[in-house]
Design a protein around this motif. Structure first.
Motif, mmCIF file in Angstrom:
data_model
loop_
_atom_site.group_PDB
_atom_site.id
_atom_site.type_symbol
_atom_site.label_atom_id
_atom_site.label_comp_id
_atom_site.label_asym_id
_atom_site.label_seq_id
_atom_site.Cartn_x
_atom_site.Cartn_y
_atom_site.Cartn_z
ATOM 1 N N ASP A 134 0.819 -1.211 0.000
ATOM 2 C CA ASP A 134 0.000 0.000 0.000
ATOM 3 C C ASP A 134 0.857 1.266 0.000
ATOM 4 O OD1 ASP A 134 -2.155 -1.685 0.186
ATOM 5 O OD2 ASP A 134 -2.943 -0.846 2.051
ATOM 6 N N ASP A 135 0.260 2.339 -0.509
ATOM 7 C CA ASP A 135 0.797 3.715 -0.441
ATOM 8 C C ASP A 135 1.846 3.969 -1.537
ATOM 9 O OD1 ASP A 135 -0.783 3.929 1.842
ATOM 10 O OD2 ASP A 135 0.882 3.440 3.194
ATOM 11 N N TRP A 180 0.594 11.615 7.203
ATOM 12 C CA TRP A 180 1.450 11.131 8.293
ATOM 13 C C TRP A 180 2.923 11.343 7.952
ATOM 14 C CZ3 TRP A 180 -1.359 7.884 5.163
ATOM 15 C CH2 TRP A 180 -0.631 7.028 4.322
ATOM 16 N N HIS A 214 -6.020 3.575 -3.995
ATOM 17 C CA HIS A 214 -5.966 3.653 -2.529
ATOM 18 C C HIS A 214 -6.482 5.003 -2.044
ATOM 19 C CE1 HIS A 214 -4.630 2.252 1.313
ATOM 20 N NE2 HIS A 214 -3.568 3.025 1.414
ATOM 21 N N HIS A 247 -6.091 9.695 1.148
ATOM 22 C CA HIS A 247 -5.962 8.717 2.230
ATOM 23 C C HIS A 247 -6.793 9.065 3.465
ATOM 24 C CE1 HIS A 247 -4.028 5.567 4.601
ATOM 25 N NE2 HIS A 247 -3.426 5.142 3.507
HETATM 26 ZN ZN LIG Z 1 -2.412 3.402 3.040
#
Ligand SMILES: [Zn+2]
Length: 324
Positions: A111-112, A149, A221, A225
């Motif tokens: 992911d990401d 984040w 995704h 987010h």
């Molecule tokens: Zn993620």
């Protein structure tokens, strides 16, 4: 009898005892591995599989100041080899239609928009000829920069966690992961993206293109987010599709599958995700994969932080779990 034995009469007996103990340990390890393969094969015959999930992969492994803890490249390599030993690594599409098989199936997801996917993970996958799905946002396409984040990590490194917590009006803490936990799913998390301080290492368009060129599947995704259950209906529908078609066009590949940001989904989110046209959507709930899973609430296992022996036993226990 050799001269050495005459000089040290107790030595051979002691050595024999050590050797016997060593053989017993080795035998137990072999028996354990055989039992593990039998258990895995049994899961395969019952049409079971697991989908694994990783985020960041770095040569040096996790750092204390990370919100999302990295997995060391060498640890990921060991984990991939354990999965290949216990079963077959298949594409996510194949795992969605799992039948009875000789060995259990595993699918790999990442992911990401993390550059480690290309620098660290892709070489490991290519060396082993393994398929994987990468759930991306395409954040390189705008000036928004890294995820919220990652901005939080940058702010915390430059100003200190306590200062950032005070600036955001949150309870005092010196733990960056506790601070991130308090922000997840709140408007404050997304406001952080407007406080970019730079310094984060983000995936580029060329790196994403390298994943496609290597035959990897790309899924979506969301761009920003957000935690989707926290959004009202209109914002939810927008988050599920904003940037999707542009990313698909830029990478010249369809985005048929979806991974929920933070793994968060409820019945309303799942229905909206189905309506947005995805074939399947993936949470972070630890569920055994089977053919008749609800397509929009499928489970994935995030085990990258575990030492290799615990990774192995957790995978085996996961395969043996009763149906959820
Ligand atoms: Zn993620």
């Amino acid at each position: 009898m050799s001269p050495g034995r005459r000089i040290r009469p107790g030595y051979p007996a002691a050595m024999q005892s050590v050797k016997r103990r060593g053989r017993a340990v080795a035998d137990r390890v072999v028996e354990q591995r055989v039992a593990q393969r039998v258990a895995a094969a049994s899961a395969g015959r019952r049409g079971r599989g697991l989908v694994l999930l990783w985020h960041r992969v770095r040569p040096e492994g996790p750092g204390e100041d990370e919100v999302v803890r990295s997995v060391a490249t060498a640890d990921l390599a060991e984990q991939l080899d354990v999965l290949r030993e216990l079963g077959d690594v298949v594409a996510l599409a194949e795992l969605e239609h799992l039948g009875r098989r000789r060995r259990p199936a595993f699918a790999l997801t990442f992911d990401d928009d993390d550059p480690g996917h290309v620098r660290e993970t892709l070489p490991l996958l290519r060396a082993r000829d393994l398929p994987a799905t990468f759930f991306l946002s395409g954040r390189w396409r705008t000036a928004a920069g890294p995820y919220w984040w990652e901005h939080l990590e940058s702010c915390a490194r430059s100003s200190g966690v306590a200062t950032v917590a005070a600036a955001l009006g949150l309870a005092p803490t010196t733990d960056v992961r506790a601070l991130a936990g308090a922000l997840t799913g709140t408007p404050g998390s997304l406001r952080l993206t407007s406080r970019a301080t730079g310094g984060s290492d983000t995936m580029t368009r060329d790196q994403a293109g390298a994943l496609v060129a290597a035959g990897m599947e790309i899924g979506f995704h969301t761009f920003a987010h957000p935690s989707l259950p926290s959004l009202p209906d209109a914002a939810l529908r927008a988050a599920l599709t904003a940037g999707r078609d542009e990313l698909a066009a830029e990478l010249a590949t369809p985005l048929r599958r979806f991974a929920y940001p933070h793994g968060h989904a409820d019945a309303r989110v799942a229905a909206a995700t189905r309506d947005a046209g995805y074939l399947s959507a993936w949470t972070t709930a630890k569920r055994v994969a089977r053919a008749d899973d609800e397509p929009m609430r499928r489970g994935r296992w995030d085990l990258g932080h575990l030492p290799i022996d615990r990774f192995r036993t957790t995978v085996l226990r996961g395969l043996a779990r009763p149906w959820d």
